[in-house]
Scaffold this motif. Structure first.
Motif, mmCIF file in Angstrom:
data_model
loop_
_atom_site.group_PDB
_atom_site.id
_atom_site.type_symbol
_atom_site.label_atom_id
_atom_site.label_comp_id
_atom_site.label_asym_id
_atom_site.label_seq_id
_atom_site.Cartn_x
_atom_site.Cartn_y
_atom_site.Cartn_z
ATOM 1 N N UNK A 11 0.844 -1.194 0.000
ATOM 2 C CA UNK A 11 0.000 0.000 0.000
ATOM 3 C C UNK A 11 0.875 1.239 0.000
ATOM 4 N N UNK A 12 0.285 2.325 -0.488
ATOM 5 C CA UNK A 12 1.040 3.568 -0.603
ATOM 6 C C UNK A 12 1.010 4.321 0.721
ATOM 7 N N UNK A 13 2.171 4.673 1.230
ATOM 8 C CA UNK A 13 2.262 5.465 2.463
ATOM 9 C C UNK A 13 3.077 6.709 2.202
ATOM 10 N N UNK A 14 2.589 7.846 2.692
ATOM 11 C CA UNK A 14 3.339 9.109 2.640
ATOM 12 C C UNK A 14 3.154 9.709 4.026
ATOM 13 N N UNK A 15 3.825 9.145 4.996
ATOM 14 C CA UNK A 15 3.489 9.453 6.366
ATOM 15 C C UNK A 15 4.731 9.827 7.156
ATOM 16 N N UNK A 16 4.647 10.953 7.854
ATOM 17 C CA UNK A 16 5.786 11.454 8.626
ATOM 18 C C UNK A 16 5.324 11.805 10.039
ATOM 19 N N UNK A 17 6.099 11.400 11.012
ATOM 20 C CA UNK A 17 5.807 11.770 12.394
ATOM 21 C C UNK A 17 6.922 12.684 12.890
ATOM 22 N N UNK A 18 6.519 13.821 13.454
ATOM 23 C CA UNK A 18 7.505 14.764 13.989
ATOM 24 C C UNK A 18 7.277 14.822 15.502
ATOM 25 N N UNK A 19 8.275 14.473 16.251
ATOM 26 C CA UNK A 19 8.123 14.431 17.703
ATOM 27 C C UNK A 19 8.920 15.566 18.327
ATOM 28 N N UNK A 20 8.186 16.479 18.966
ATOM 29 C CA UNK A 20 8.823 17.595 19.638
ATOM 30 C C UNK A 20 8.615 17.502 21.141
ATOM 31 N N UNK A 21 9.313 18.345 21.872
ATOM 32 C CA UNK A 21 9.207 18.287 23.332
ATOM 33 C C UNK A 21 7.845 18.794 23.817
ATOM 34 N N UNK A 22 7.170 19.637 23.021
ATOM 35 C CA UNK A 22 5.861 20.149 23.428
ATOM 36 C C UNK A 22 4.712 19.422 22.764
ATOM 37 N N UNK A 23 4.827 19.244 21.441
ATOM 38 C CA UNK A 23 3.742 18.606 20.689
ATOM 39 C C UNK A 23 4.311 17.678 19.639
ATOM 40 N N UNK A 24 3.411 16.859 19.095
ATOM 41 C CA UNK A 24 3.815 15.913 18.054
ATOM 42 C C UNK A 24 2.889 16.094 16.860
ATOM 43 N N UNK A 25 3.409 15.813 15.671
ATOM 44 C CA UNK A 25 2.624 15.993 14.450
ATOM 45 C C UNK A 25 2.669 14.719 13.622
ATOM 46 N N UNK A 26 1.513 14.361 13.074
ATOM 47 C CA UNK A 26 1.495 13.322 12.059
ATOM 48 C C UNK A 26 1.085 13.977 10.748
ATOM 49 N N UNK A 27 1.937 13.856 9.742
ATOM 50 C CA UNK A 27 1.683 14.416 8.411
ATOM 51 C C UNK A 27 1.456 13.253 7.462
ATOM 52 N N UNK A 28 0.237 13.184 6.947
ATOM 53 C CA UNK A 28 -0.099 12.114 6.012
ATOM 54 C C UNK A 28 -0.537 12.755 4.705
ATOM 55 N N UNK A 29 0.328 12.690 3.716
ATOM 56 C CA UNK A 29 0.060 13.407 2.468
ATOM 57 C C UNK A 29 -1.058 12.769 1.653
ATOM 58 N N UNK A 30 -1.498 11.579 2.035
ATOM 59 C CA UNK A 30 -2.580 10.933 1.291
ATOM 60 C C UNK A 30 -3.940 11.188 1.947
ATOM 61 N N UNK A 31 -3.947 11.928 3.066
ATOM 62 C CA UNK A 31 -5.184 12.090 3.841
ATOM 63 C C UNK A 31 -5.873 13.426 3.552
#
Ligand SMILES: NC(=O)c1ccc[n+]([C@@H]2O[C@H](COP(=O)([O-])OP(=O)(O)OC[C@H]3O[C@@H](n4cnc5c(N)ncnc54)[C@H](O)[C@@H]3O)[C@@H](O)[C@H]2O)c1
Length: 358
Positions: A227-247
C-alpha cells in the motif's frame, strides 16, 4: 523576458505532462514547445496542446529562439547534458529533482548558470506543498518545542526507474523537506538497502540521519510495498505531528508528550504522560506544482532567488551521495559533505512566502 514566459518542456513521460498542463494553465507563461525522443509521447501530448511546436530532438528545441526557458523532465542520467546544453543555448532552466546525478555535475551546472546570468532551479515540488509549509511554521514558531526526531515512510508499489535507485528517486523529496523544516543539512547518514527485484538497483532503503543541532531522523523508502504510504511523524518536546500526504486531514497536531517534572527525582522515574487534544489545522488548498512554476517565473522575471534553490538542489545531491557511500560500506556512518558552495547564497528564500501569498 517581457509579458509571458515562453517555455519549452523536454521529457513527456510520467511527470512531464503535469508540468505542461500547469504551465499552460498559469498566468504569465506559455508552453510554446514540447520535446520527447519517443514520437508517440509527442503525439499524445500535442493532441491536448496543439499550439506547442513539437521536437523529437532536444538540440532542435534549444535552437528555437522563441523560447526563454526550458523545463527538463527526463531521467536523472540525462539532467546534466540537457541542462548544460539548455544553459549554453541561453535558456533559463528548471530541472526536475534531483538536480543532477552527482555533486560534480550539480556544481558545474550551478557555476555555468551563474557565469551566464541564467536561472537554474531544481524541481523540489514538496517545498511548495501547503502541509509541508504549515509544519515548517509549527516548528519555526516553537509550537512543537525542541524537535527530538522525525520518522518518515514513503513507500508504494513501483515505479522502478531504469537509471536510478529508490534513493535517487524518492529521497530528494524527504531530504528537501527535512532540510527545510530543520534549517540544516544533516551531519551524518547511515543507510541499509537492498535490490530485491534487480540486484544492482536498491528498491528499498532505510536511512538514518543525524543533525548537528540534535534532531535525528529516519526515512523508509521503497518501491515494494502493498500500500502507498506518505506518512511522517515529527516528535517535539511540546507537541507531536502526524503528516499524512494521502489524507484529507494531512496535518494533525497532538498535544502529547512526556515530562520529567522534577529532574532531581530522575532516579525514581516519576514521569508525567500527557495525551491532550488533537488539532487538524486548516491547510491552504493550492497546487504545489503551480506555486513551484510561478516561483521559477519570478526568479527569471524579478531576479528573486527561488525557494527551491540551486544551492538546496546541490545539498540534496550531496546527501544522496553520502547515502550511496554508506550503502556501499554496509551501513557505515558517513559524514555529509557540507562545504558551502559556491558562495554565500545561504539565505534561502522562505517557501512559506510563496504559499502564504496565495
Ligand atoms: N517533482 C516531482 O514530484 C516528480 C515526480 C515524478 C518524477 N519527477 C522527476 O521527473 C523526471 C522524469 O521522471 P518520469 O517519471 O517522468 O520519467 P519517465 O521515464 O516516465 O519519462 C521520461 C521521458 O523523457 C524522455 N527522454 C529521455 N531522454 C530524452 C532525451 N535525451 N531527449 C528527449 N526526451 C527524452 C523519455 O522518452 C520519456 O518519455 C525525473 O527526474 C524524476 O525524478 C519528479
Amino acid at each position: 523576458v517581457t509579458d509571458s514566459l515562453r517555455v519549452g518542456v523536454i521529457g513527456l513521460g510520467y511527470w512531464g505532462p503535469n508540468l505542461v498542463r500547469v504551465l499552460a494553465e498559469m498566468d504569465g507563461a506559455d508552453v510554446v514547445a514540447i520535446c520527447d525522443q519517443r514520437h508517440e509521447r509527442l503525439e499524445t501530448i500535442s493532441r491536448r496542446f496543439p499550439a506547442a511546436r513539437q521536437y523529437e530532438e532536444p538540440r532542435r528545441l534549444l535552437a528555437d529562439d522563441a523560447i526563454d526557458a526550458v523545463v527538463v523532465a527526463t531521467p536523472i542520467s540525462t539532467h546534466f547534458d540537457l541542462g548544460l546544453a539548455a544553459l549554453e543555448a541561453g535558456k533559463h532552466v528548471l530541472i526536475e529533482k534531483p538536480l543532477a546525478a552527482s555533486s560534480l555535475e550539480a556544481v558545474a551546472l550551478i557555476s555555468r548558470a551563474r557565469e551566464l546570468g541564467l536561472v537554474l532551479m531544481p524541481g523540489h515540488t514538496f517545498l511548495y506543498s501547503p502541509p509541508v509549509v504549515a509544519i515548517h511554521d509549527l516548528i519555526a514558531t516553537g509550537v512543537l518545542g525542541e524537535i527530538y526526531f522525525i520518522s518518515t515512510s514513503r513507500v508504494n508499489l513501483g515505479l522502478h526507474q531504469p537509471d536510478a535507485s529508490v534513493v535517487w528517486d524518492l529521497a530528494p523529496h524527504d531530504f528537501s523537506i527535512l532540510r527545510y523544516w530543520l534549517g540544516e543539512t544533516p551531519q551524518y547518514v547511515r543507510a541499509l538497502g537492498r535490490g530485491c527485484v534487480i540486484p544492482t538497483t536498491p528498491d528499498v532503503a532505510f536511512i538514518s540521519l543525524e543533525f548537528g543541532s540534535g534532531p535525528i531522523a529516519h526515512a523508509e523508502l521503497s518501491w515494494l510495498s502493498p500500500s502507498k504510504l506518505r506518512r511522517t511523524t515529527i516528535v517535539g518536546s511540546r507537541k507531536m505531528v502526524v503528516y499524512d500526504d494521502t489524507s484529507n486531514e494531512p496535518v494533525r497536531v497532538f498535544d502529547s508528550g512526556v515530562e520529567l517534572p522534577d529532574p532531581e527525582t530522575f532516579g525514581q522515574y516519576k514521569l508525567t504522560y500527557r495525551t491532550g487534544d488533537v488539532v487538524s489545522p486548516r491547510i491552504h488548498v493550492a497546487e504545489p506544482l503551480m506555486l513551484e512554476l510561478a516561483d521559477f517565473r519570478a526568479a527569471i522575471v524579478d531576479g528573486k532567488l527561488s525557494t527551491s534553490s540551486d544551492f538546496l538542489g546541490l545539498e540534496v545531491v550531496k546527501m544522496i551521495e553520502a547515502v550511496d557511500e554508506s550503502l556501499a560500506r554496509g551501513g557505515a556512518r558517513v559524514e555529509v559533505d557540507r562545504d558551502v558552495f559556491p558562495d554565500d547564497r545561504l539565505d534561502e528564500a522562505d517557501p512559506a512566502d510563496a504559499v502564504r501569498a496565495r
